[in-house]
Design a protein around this motif. Structure first.
Motif, PDB file in Angstrom:
ATOM      1  N   ILE A 125       0.812  -1.177   0.047  1.00  0.00           N
ATOM      2  CA  ILE A 125       0.065  -0.019  -0.073  1.00  0.00           C
ATOM      3  C   ILE A 125       0.782   1.215   0.006  1.00  0.00           C
ATOM      4  O   ILE A 125       2.001   1.311   0.800  1.00  0.00           O
ATOM      5  CB  ILE A 125      -1.005   0.109   1.258  1.00  0.00           C
ATOM      6  N   CYS A 126       0.505   2.358  -0.824  1.00  0.00           N
ATOM      7  CA  CYS A 126       1.336   3.453  -0.780  1.00  0.00           C
ATOM      8  C   CYS A 126       0.217   4.648  -1.143  1.00  0.00           C
ATOM      9  O   CYS A 126      -0.799   4.618  -1.993  1.00  0.00           O
ATOM     10  CB  CYS A 126       2.594   3.520  -1.687  1.00  0.00           C
ATOM     11  N   GLY A 127       0.661   5.890  -0.626  1.00  0.00           N
ATOM     12  CA  GLY A 127      -0.074   7.110  -1.027  1.00  0.00           C
ATOM     13  C   GLY A 127       0.459   7.378  -2.518  1.00  0.00           C
ATOM     14  O   GLY A 127       1.481   7.367  -2.942  1.00  0.00           O
ATOM     15  N   GLU A 128      -0.702   7.846  -3.220  1.00  0.00           N
ATOM     16  CA  GLU A 128      -0.283   8.370  -4.661  1.00  0.00           C
ATOM     17  C   GLU A 128       0.744   9.541  -4.468  1.00  0.00           C
ATOM     18  O   GLU A 128       1.751   9.609  -5.408  1.00  0.00           O
ATOM     19  CB  GLU A 128      -1.426   8.984  -5.370  1.00  0.00           C
ATOM     20  N   ASN A 129       0.701  10.332  -3.610  1.00  0.00           N
ATOM     21  CA  ASN A 129       1.818  11.537  -3.755  1.00  0.00           C
ATOM     22  C   ASN A 129       2.869  11.271  -2.412  1.00  0.00           C
ATOM     23  O   ASN A 129       3.372  12.313  -1.780  1.00  0.00           O
ATOM     24  CB  ASN A 129       0.922  12.791  -3.342  1.00  0.00           C
ATOM     25  N   ASP A 130       3.153   9.910  -2.176  1.00  0.00           N
ATOM     26  CA  ASP A 130       4.008   9.655  -1.076  1.00  0.00           C
ATOM     27  C   ASP A 130       5.496  10.355  -1.541  1.00  0.00           C
ATOM     28  O   ASP A 130       6.041  10.014  -2.542  1.00  0.00           O
ATOM     29  CB  ASP A 130       4.099   8.396  -0.922  1.00  0.00           C
ATOM     30  N   ALA A 131       6.103  11.478  -0.974  1.00  0.00           N
ATOM     31  CA  ALA A 131       7.348  11.851  -1.190  1.00  0.00           C
ATOM     32  C   ALA A 131       8.783  11.448  -0.699  1.00  0.00           C
ATOM     33  O   ALA A 131       9.635  11.480  -1.008  1.00  0.00           O
ATOM     34  CB  ALA A 131       7.263  13.305  -0.959  1.00  0.00           C
ATOM     35  N   ILE A 132       8.006  10.508   0.446  1.00  0.00           N
ATOM     36  CA  ILE A 132       9.233  10.031   1.115  1.00  0.00           C
ATOM     37  C   ILE A 132       9.606   8.414   0.633  1.00  0.00           C
ATOM     38  O   ILE A 132      10.903   8.188   0.174  1.00  0.00           O
ATOM     39  CB  ILE A 132       8.999   9.605   2.601  1.00  0.00           C
ATOM     40  N   THR A 133       8.641   7.855   0.273  1.00  0.00           N
ATOM     41  CA  THR A 133       8.801   6.444  -0.449  1.00  0.00           C
ATOM     42  C   THR A 133       7.980   6.488  -1.581  1.00  0.00           C
ATOM     43  O   THR A 133       6.825   5.930  -1.521  1.00  0.00           O
ATOM     44  CB  THR A 133       8.533   5.257   0.580  1.00  0.00           C
ATOM     45  N   PRO A 134       8.289   7.058  -2.775  1.00  0.00           N
ATOM     46  CA  PRO A 134       7.398   7.077  -3.963  1.00  0.00           C
ATOM     47  C   PRO A 134       6.931   6.085  -4.534  1.00  0.00           C
ATOM     48  O   PRO A 134       7.287   4.829  -4.385  1.00  0.00           O
ATOM     49  CB  PRO A 134       8.150   8.095  -4.991  1.00  0.00           C
ATOM     50  N   VAL A 135       5.666   6.166  -5.220  1.00  0.00           N
ATOM     51  CA  VAL A 135       5.101   5.120  -5.855  1.00  0.00           C
ATOM     52  C   VAL A 135       5.694   4.154  -6.806  1.00  0.00           C
ATOM     53  O   VAL A 135       5.610   2.827  -6.666  1.00  0.00           O
ATOM     54  CB  VAL A 135       3.677   5.787  -6.864  1.00  0.00           C
ATOM     55  N   GLU A 136       6.793   4.794  -7.549  1.00  0.00           N
ATOM     56  CA  GLU A 136       7.380   3.977  -8.391  1.00  0.00           C
ATOM     57  C   GLU A 136       8.047   2.952  -7.668  1.00  0.00           C
ATOM     58  O   GLU A 136       8.530   1.984  -8.030  1.00  0.00           O
ATOM     59  CB  GLU A 136       8.338   4.681  -9.188  1.00  0.00           C
ATOM     60  N   GLY A 137       8.853   3.371  -6.693  1.00  0.00           N
ATOM     61  CA  GLY A 137       9.510   2.586  -5.734  1.00  0.00           C
ATOM     62  C   GLY A 137       8.808   1.275  -5.411  1.00  0.00           C
ATOM     63  O   GLY A 137       9.174   0.157  -5.230  1.00  0.00           O
ATOM     64  N   HIS A 138       7.538   1.390  -4.915  1.00  0.00           N
ATOM     65  CA  HIS A 138       6.482   0.431  -4.607  1.00  0.00           C
ATOM     66  C   HIS A 138       6.149  -0.396  -5.753  1.00  0.00           C
ATOM     67  O   HIS A 138       6.132  -1.844  -5.632  1.00  0.00           O
ATOM     68  CB  HIS A 138       5.001   1.023  -4.065  1.00  0.00           C
ATOM     69  N   GLY A 174      -0.350  11.238   0.934  1.00  0.00           N
ATOM     70  CA  GLY A 174       0.915  11.143   0.904  1.00  0.00           C
ATOM     71  C   GLY A 174       1.648  10.058   1.653  1.00  0.00           C
ATOM     72  O   GLY A 174       1.247   8.768   1.275  1.00  0.00           O
ATOM     73  N   HIS A 175       2.702  10.152   2.495  1.00  0.00           N
ATOM     74  CA  HIS A 175       3.318   9.082   3.062  1.00  0.00           C
ATOM     75  C   HIS A 175       2.772   8.377   4.232  1.00  0.00           C
ATOM     76  O   HIS A 175       2.559   7.461   4.442  1.00  0.00           O
ATOM     77  CB  HIS A 175       4.862   9.586   3.498  1.00  0.00           C
ATOM     78  N   MET A 176       1.794   9.194   5.116  1.00  0.00           N
ATOM     79  CA  MET A 176       1.230   8.813   6.240  1.00  0.00           C
ATOM     80  C   MET A 176      -0.081   8.080   6.014  1.00  0.00           C
ATOM     81  O   MET A 176      -1.247   8.456   6.505  1.00  0.00           O
ATOM     82  CB  MET A 176       1.043   9.859   7.097  1.00  0.00           C
ATOM     83  N   THR A 177      -0.210   7.149   5.127  1.00  0.00           N
ATOM     84  CA  THR A 177      -1.531   6.715   4.751  1.00  0.00           C
ATOM     85  C   THR A 177      -2.379   5.881   5.789  1.00  0.00           C
ATOM     86  O   THR A 177      -3.600   6.353   5.870  1.00  0.00           O
ATOM     87  CB  THR A 177      -1.539   5.526   3.633  1.00  0.00           C
ATOM     88  N   PRO A 178      -1.858   5.527   6.884  1.00  0.00           N
ATOM     89  CA  PRO A 178      -2.673   4.965   7.792  1.00  0.00           C
ATOM     90  C   PRO A 178      -3.448   6.221   8.699  1.00  0.00           C
ATOM     91  O   PRO A 178      -4.554   5.897   8.960  1.00  0.00           O
ATOM     92  CB  PRO A 178      -1.741   4.192   8.899  1.00  0.00           C
ATOM     93  N   MET A 179      -2.916   7.130   8.559  1.00  0.00           N
ATOM     94  CA  MET A 179      -3.833   8.436   9.155  1.00  0.00           C
ATOM     95  C   MET A 179      -4.331   9.132   8.222  1.00  0.00           C
ATOM     96  O   MET A 179      -5.528   9.700   8.476  1.00  0.00           O
ATOM     97  CB  MET A 179      -2.766   9.261  10.067  1.00  0.00           C
ATOM     98  N   GLU A 180      -3.875   9.316   7.005  1.00  0.00           N
ATOM     99  CA  GLU A 180      -4.302  10.034   6.118  1.00  0.00           C
ATOM    100  C   GLU A 180      -5.804   9.569   5.571  1.00  0.00           C
ATOM    101  O   GLU A 180      -6.633  10.284   4.906  1.00  0.00           O
ATOM    102  CB  GLU A 180      -3.357  10.563   4.724  1.00  0.00           C
ATOM    103  N   ALA A 181      -5.403   8.328   5.154  1.00  0.00           N
ATOM    104  CA  ALA A 181      -6.438   7.644   4.492  1.00  0.00           C
ATOM    105  C   ALA A 181      -6.988   6.307   5.096  1.00  0.00           C
ATOM    106  O   ALA A 181      -6.665   5.102   4.607  1.00  0.00           O
ATOM    107  CB  ALA A 181      -6.211   7.256   2.954  1.00  0.00           C
ATOM    108  N   PRO A 182      -7.386   6.319   6.287  1.00  0.00           N
ATOM    109  CA  PRO A 182      -7.762   5.125   7.351  1.00  0.00           C
ATOM    110  C   PRO A 182      -8.725   4.331   6.386  1.00  0.00           C
ATOM    111  O   PRO A 182      -8.738   3.058   6.637  1.00  0.00           O
ATOM    112  CB  PRO A 182      -8.085   5.619   8.415  1.00  0.00           C
TER     113      PRO A 182
END
Length: 233
Positions: free
Chosen positions: A180-193, A212-220
């Protein structure tokens, strides 16, 4: 009567505690017995993995966020037979590059200077959450309070952990894996996933729009739905 729900061990990231997983603990209570591991004390990934295993049931489901994803990979090296299924959120399976390792050393040096450690500040938050959420006072205050609560010494220990490549351990795991990753994760970007999914042969990759990066809190809700499906696989 035996409780049919599996134990789900939740591994927080750097400067995170149980607050990171608040909505998963509540939202998945009917299908899992959630336990948040303490990753604040060990000096190596191996020590952290050993501490989790010492407190875990004989077998368990495992979800690792960010730095916790690296701990999850170390658990997969040490005791793959005990993992029933694995979820990796906003993390990486690659070892730090020399440049990234140097950045970590520089951050630790800066954090040790008097008055320099303030947890996750507003400036740093811009790289942790989707830009659209920067005005969300509830979300930002929860993140800032969590990082300040854990503090400088925990940051220094966790940031200094040497990260190892986990691809081989995960390819050998042969258990249900969810990425799972956020579309706009700047710490560990989508392409890395996406690269991670290809490297370990995982066909279950969820990219959450507007997070972004904090998906458990941003998109629970999206995270909980994905974990619920994963627990049922």
């Amino acid at each position: 009567m035996t409780d049919p729900r599996p134990q789900l061990i939740l591994l927080p990231g750097l400067l995170n505690d149980a607050e990171l997983w608040r909505d998963q603990i509540a939202g998945l209570a009917d299908v899992a017995r959630c336990a948040v591991a303490d990753l604040t004390q060990g000096a190596t990934l191996a020590e952290l993995a050993e501490s989790v295993l010492a407190r875990a049931e004989p077998t368990f489901a495992l979800a690792g966020f960010s730095m916790g994803g690296y701990v999850a990979q170390e658990i997969a090296r040490q005791a793959p037979e005990r993992i029933e299924r694995l979820a990796l959120l906003d993390t990486s399976i690659r070892a730090d590059t020399p440049e990234r390792a140097a950045q970590r050393r520089a951050l630790n040096a800066a954090a040790q200077r008097p008055g320099q450690f303030l947890g996750i500040t507003e400036r740093i938050l811009a790289s942790y959450i989707d830009p659209s959420r920067l005005d969300d006072e509830d979300l930002t205050s929860r993140i800032q309070a969590m990082t300040q609560r854990l503090g400088r010494e925990v940051f220094l220990r966790q940031n200094a952990l040497e990260r190892f490549d986990g691809a081989a351990a995960l390819r050998a795991l042969n258990k249900p894996i969810q990425i799972i990753c956020g579309e706009n994760d700047a710490i560990t970007p989508v392409e890395g996933h996406r690269e991670m999914a290809r490297a370990i042969g995982c066909t279950h990759l969820l990219v959450i729009p507007g997070a972004g990066h904090m998906t458990p809190m941003e998109a629970p809700e999206a995270v909980n739905q994905a974990l619920r499906r994963w627990l049922a696989r």
